[in-house]
Scaffold this active site. Structure first.
Site, PDB file in Angstrom:
ATOM      1  CE  LYS A   1       3.105  -9.930  42.893  1.00 56.24           C
ATOM      2  NZ  LYS A   1       2.967  -9.007  41.840  1.00 56.24           N
TER       3      LYS A   1
ATOM      4  CB  CYS B   1      17.676 -16.536  37.784  1.00 57.91           C
ATOM      5  SG  CYS B   1      16.307 -15.622  38.406  1.00 57.91           S
TER       6      CYS B   1
ATOM      7  CD  GLU C   1      20.793 -12.169  39.353  1.00 60.40           C
ATOM      8  OE1 GLU C   1      20.350 -11.691  40.505  1.00 60.40           O
ATOM      9  OE2 GLU C   1      20.482 -13.195  38.549  1.00 60.40           O
TER      10      GLU C   1
ATOM     11  CD  GLU D   1      14.420 -19.331  39.846  1.00 56.79           C
ATOM     12  OE1 GLU D   1      15.616 -18.682  40.188  1.00 56.79           O
ATOM     13  OE2 GLU D   1      13.749 -19.556  39.060  1.00 56.79           O
TER      14      GLU D   1
HETATM   15  C1  SIN Z   1      14.527 -17.412  35.704  1.00 59.31           C
HETATM   16  O1  SIN Z   1      15.368 -16.493  35.206  1.00 59.31           O
HETATM   17  O2  SIN Z   1      14.459 -17.330  36.704  1.00 59.31           O
HETATM   18  C2  SIN Z   1      14.375 -18.628  34.884  1.00 59.31           C
HETATM   19  C3  SIN Z   1      15.159 -18.946  33.720  1.00 59.31           C
HETATM   20  C4  SIN Z   1      14.778 -20.292  33.179  1.00 59.31           C
HETATM   21  O3  SIN Z   1      13.941 -20.956  33.300  1.00 59.31           O
HETATM   22  O4  SIN Z   1      15.737 -20.780  32.098  1.00 59.31           O
END
Ligand code: SIN
Length: 511
Positions: free
Chosen positions: A205, A315, A414, A281
């Site tokens: 998805k 992230c 964040e 993650e």
């Molecule tokens: C993400 O922002 O979740 C992944 C970043 C990355 O793989 O460098």
């Protein structure tokens, strides 16, 4: 077209091309798919999702496509197809799966320009970044093609001399893959590459903002020779319902999710009824520490690369920049000067653009909230600070805030946007405590030339990934994942495949 450089950053504004015009320039028009993909068939469904270019939204020419939004019944069909395909795919050799993955890697490289354009359109990141994302995304297929023939178990001595113990490593089964909009290709390939290498089949998805890259990958998987049912891609406008279905379905044996901590917690709760194996993650709040013994020029480059990659929407972006008081003035001057000289904000398909928009108004609101809150509590705007409505609703200046303190929202959450808060510190002990305060721990970065300190700090920081004297850590070889409420499981690297396998113990009596 007009060019503006009157305020702090170079900014360009254009009449952004109509999305349909860009689509008409694809060298391989068959990559532009708007239907879902189940068991090797393209499915139109009854509903649609409007996909827009964030650079020109809400202008009517920003509409890229009406993409099929698939239903719960479609999901059931896809899971059934993936389950049937698993019965034979699990028996294929690692060498065979390696060849499939290499075919797909090759096809991504051959179509890199078109795939990058699709990312610019649906995500807004500049072409160079989108092109880089395809290199990164394809590298996961290459990496896992190399891992596939080496998925091995073990032979373990038994305490009974007549027995031998074998640990068989087998594919776990049908995997649900739920991906975000910030890396429309790479977040799929990092999961799909490992799943296929292990011998699993998948129901994917993609984020509703960015389904086009996912559908293009489905098309390429078909050309690469993947058997029907191994890859299924189901865009959905109802992300909570699709996620729940995948997490609760007894035939889905594992779910891999990249996204926010809050959504991760919901999915984890839903997965409890089937005790599903999960990889999560989730969000981060990365500290970026510049010690008094750091190479400040190197730290400036690393901070720009880490903080402003994808306009701050990753992230692992640096979220809190802790600068030692003895180098604070030097760092902040060099940091803002370099940004002033090198950044060009605008439409991603225009030559020389370094940074694009944020994805949508929700992201923009958070950026504004963090800046306004910090300024109201005494932070100083050292660079940027404003929206850029003359380019488009989703554009914001890259912003640097000085004199940021721990009571400000930007220190606590964040931002996921282009704002760099600079926080002064005076001792290693103090900064480690501040860096480790959040309940999340995905990535962290620090700059020091003292080897003892490098090991000491690396061991103390509560994160899953670290850059020491670098702000760019992402590659297929890195075990990617977090600690604390940033989730669990590792993607990429030699560890990434483990999450897609089970270990079966076999005791063999030879007496
Ligand atoms: C993400 O922002 O979740 C992944 C970043 C990355 O793989 O460098």
């Amino acid at each position: 077209m007009f060019y503006r450089n009157s305020i702090k950053l170079a900014v360009r504004s254009y009449s952004i091309e109509a999305s349909s015009k860009v689509i008409s320039t694809l060298k391989n028009p068959s990559l532009f798919k708007t239907s879902g993909y189940i068991n090797g068939e393209w499915i139109t469904g009854n509903d649609t999702i409007e996909v827009h270019n964030p650079a020109s939204f809400p202008d009517p020419t920003s509409k890229i496509a009406d993409v099929a939004s698939l239903s719960a019944t479609d999901y059931e069909n896809a899971i059934e197809a993936a389950s049937n395909a698993f019965a034979t795919f699990k028996k294929t050799t690692g060498r065979h799966r390696s060849e499939l993955l290499l075919n797909l890697y090759q096809l991504m490289k051959e179509n890199q320009d078109d795939l990058a354009k699709l990312i610019v359109l649906e995500n807004g990141k500049p072409y160079a970044d989108a092109y880089g994302e395809i290199t990164y995304a394809a590298s996961f297929f290459q990496w896992f093609a190399e891992e596939a023939p080496r998925v091995a178990g073990d032979i373990i001595p038994s305490s009974n001399g007549s027995n031998r113990i074998l640990a068989l490593r087998q594919p776990i089964g049908v995997c649900g893959i739920i991906t975000p909009w910030n890396f429309p290709a790479a977040m799929i390939t990092r999961k799909l590459g490992a799943a296929v290498a292990a011998g699993c089949t998948t129901v994917i998805k993609p984020a509703s903002e960015t389904p086009l890259s996912a559908l293009a990958l489905a098309h390429l998987s078909e050309l690469a020779g993947f058997p029907k049912g191994v890859v299924n891609v189901l865009p959905s406008s109802d992300a909570p319902a699709a996620g729940k279905l995948l997490c609760e379905h007894p035939k889905i044996k594992k779910v891999s999710f990249t996204g926010s901590t809050n959504v991760g917690k919901v999915l984890m709760g839903q997965s409890s009824s089937t005790l599903k194996k999960l990889s999560m993650e989730l969000g981060g709040n990365a500290p970026f520490i510049v010690f008094d013994d750091a190479d400040v020029d190197k730290a400036v480059d690393g901070a720009i690369a880490s903080k402003f990659r994808s306009s701050g929407q990753t992230c692992i972006c640096a979220n809190r920049l802790f600068i030692h008081e003895s180098v604070y003035d030097e760092f902040s001057t060099k940091f803002t000067e370099k940004l002033r000289k090198t950044v060009k904000i605008g439409y991603g398909l225009e030559e020389g653009i370094t940074h694009g928009p944020v994805i949508h108004s929700k992201s923009m609101s958070k950026v504004r909230q963090h800046i306004d809150d910090a300024v109201s509590k005494g932070a100083k705007v050292l660079l940027g600070g404003s929206k850029l409505p003359e380019i488009g609703e989703n554009f914001h200046e890259l912003t640097v805030l000085g004199d940021v303190t721990s009571d400000m929202l930007i220190s606590q959450e964040e931002t996921f946007g282009p704002v760099a808060p600079l926080i002064k510190f005076s001792s290693e002990e103090e900064v480690l405590q501040a860096a480790n305060t959040p309940d999340v721990g995905l990535a962290g970065y620090f700059y020091s030339t003292d080897v003892s300190r490098i090991f000491r700090v690396a061991e103390e920081l509560e994160v899953g990934m670290l850059g020491a004297n670098t702000g760019a850590i992402s590659e297929a070889a890195l075990p990617f994942g977090g600690v604390k409420q940033s989730g669990f499981g590792r993607e990429g690297s030699k560890f990434g495949i483990e999450d897609y396998t089970i270990v079966k113990g076999l005791v063999l009596n030879i007496a």
